[in-house]
Design an enzyme around this catalytic site. Structure first.
Site, PDB file in Angstrom:
ATOM      1  CD  GLU A 170     -68.673  45.521 -37.710  1.00  0.00           C
ATOM      2  OE1 GLU A 170     -68.530  45.617 -38.926  1.00  0.00           O
ATOM      3  OE2 GLU A 170     -68.128  46.292 -36.900  1.00  0.00           O
TER       4      GLU A 170
ATOM      5  CG  ASP B  37     -62.479  51.176 -38.507  1.00  0.00           C
ATOM      6  OD1 ASP B  37     -62.522  51.281 -39.738  1.00  0.00           O
ATOM      7  OD2 ASP B  37     -63.472  50.890 -37.812  1.00  0.00           O
TER       8      ASP B  37
ATOM      9  CE  LYS C  48     -58.378  49.889 -42.394  1.00  0.00           C
ATOM     10  NZ  LYS C  48     -59.240  48.785 -42.630  1.00  0.00           N
TER      11      LYS C  48
ATOM     12  CE  LYS D  82     -65.328  44.843 -36.138  1.00  0.00           C
ATOM     13  NZ  LYS D  82     -65.217  45.301 -37.532  1.00  0.00           N
TER      14      LYS D  82
ATOM     15  CB  THR E 101     -61.193  44.094 -45.108  1.00  0.00           C
ATOM     16  OG1 THR E 101     -60.662  45.417 -45.018  1.00  0.00           O
ATOM     17  CG2 THR E 101     -60.060  43.089 -45.105  1.00  0.00           C
TER      18      THR E 101
ATOM     19  CB  THR F   2     -70.007  45.318 -42.004  1.00  0.00           C
ATOM     20  OG1 THR F   2     -71.143  44.489 -41.721  1.00  0.00           O
ATOM     21  CG2 THR F   2     -70.458  46.519 -42.840  1.00  0.00           C
TER      22      THR F   2
END
Ligand code: 5RP
Length: 221
Positions: A106, A87, A124, A97, A33, A30
């Site tokens: 996820e 992230d 990141k 994340k 990216t 999600t």
């Protein structure tokens, strides 16, 4: 003008798309990216690629279906591969994340996939996790107890206001400073009753696709 981070997100996604196998079942992450990954995947599907996908969020499922990608709700075996953004990523492949709030689904998909391919722009990539904070999905019931218990182990937490996950739960963002031992912190938070899932992902990453301008760097973990 397209922001450079978006160019790098697309470059990372382009690299990851090379690892999608025909006749496979994959998980879709999600975020922005993954958005580029889904666009590229849809092109491959149009050209005849046969792939079934499990989506980590309602948003991703809708996007994939609208582009003609087959989305399934469950699968009896491990998925062949999972593709998602992050992230933060550190050299050992541990991740933060949950910026988009989809961390629980996820993590379920990442855990149940034979390989996890992470796609990130260069902003990141960090020496240590922590600056982004740790997104944590919790139950509404006993929310103040849960937050106090996380603060007792060193987190400074704030509630993501007006947000509910696809599972209907609130999310908090907690700051612990530099995270020296992501595995330990993940297990300490997970032990607290009321915590649904923690946005620290350890020992799951197989490949990192890091956008570098219009190119990408591939790191095997
Ligand atoms: C969503 C996530 C995302 O993968 C993460 O927030 C990165 O998002 P983006 O690709 O938009 O920068 O964990 O829950």
């Amino acid at each position: 003008m397209v922001p450079s981070s978006n160019i790098e997100k697309r470059s990372a996604a382009t690299g990851a798309l090379k690892f999608v196998k025909d006749n496979s079942t994959i998980g879709l992450g999600t975020g922005t990216t993954t958005h580029y990954f889904i666009l590229g995947l849809a092109e491959l599907v149009k050209q005849g690629l046969n792939v079934k996908c499990m989506a980590s969020s309602i948003d991703t499922a809708k996007k994939a279906m609208s582009l003609g990608i087959t989305v399934i709700d469950s699968y009896p075996d491990k998925l062949d591969a999972y593709f998602d953004g992050a992230d933060e990523v550190e050299p050992g492949g541990s991740l933060i994340k949950g910026g988009g709030g989809a961390l629980t689904r996820e993590k379920i998909l990442a855990y149940n996939s034979r390989e996890f391919n992470v796609m990130v722009d260069s902003s990141k990539v960090k020496e240590k996790l922590g600056i982004f904070g740790v997104p944590i999905e919790i139950l509404s019931f006993g929310i103040n107890f849960t937050i106090s218990n996380i603060e007792r182990i060193g987190g400074k937490c704030s509630l993501r206001s007006g947000f509910a996950s696809d599972n209907g739960n609130p999310l908090i963002d907690c700051y612990f400073g530099d995270i020296d031992n992501p595995a330990l912190l993940e297990s300490m938070i997970k032990k607290i009753p009321g915590v649904v899932e923690v946005g620290i992902f350890n020992g799951m990453t197989k490949r990192i696709f890091q956008g570098k301008g219009k190119e990408y760097i591939l790191k095997e973990v």
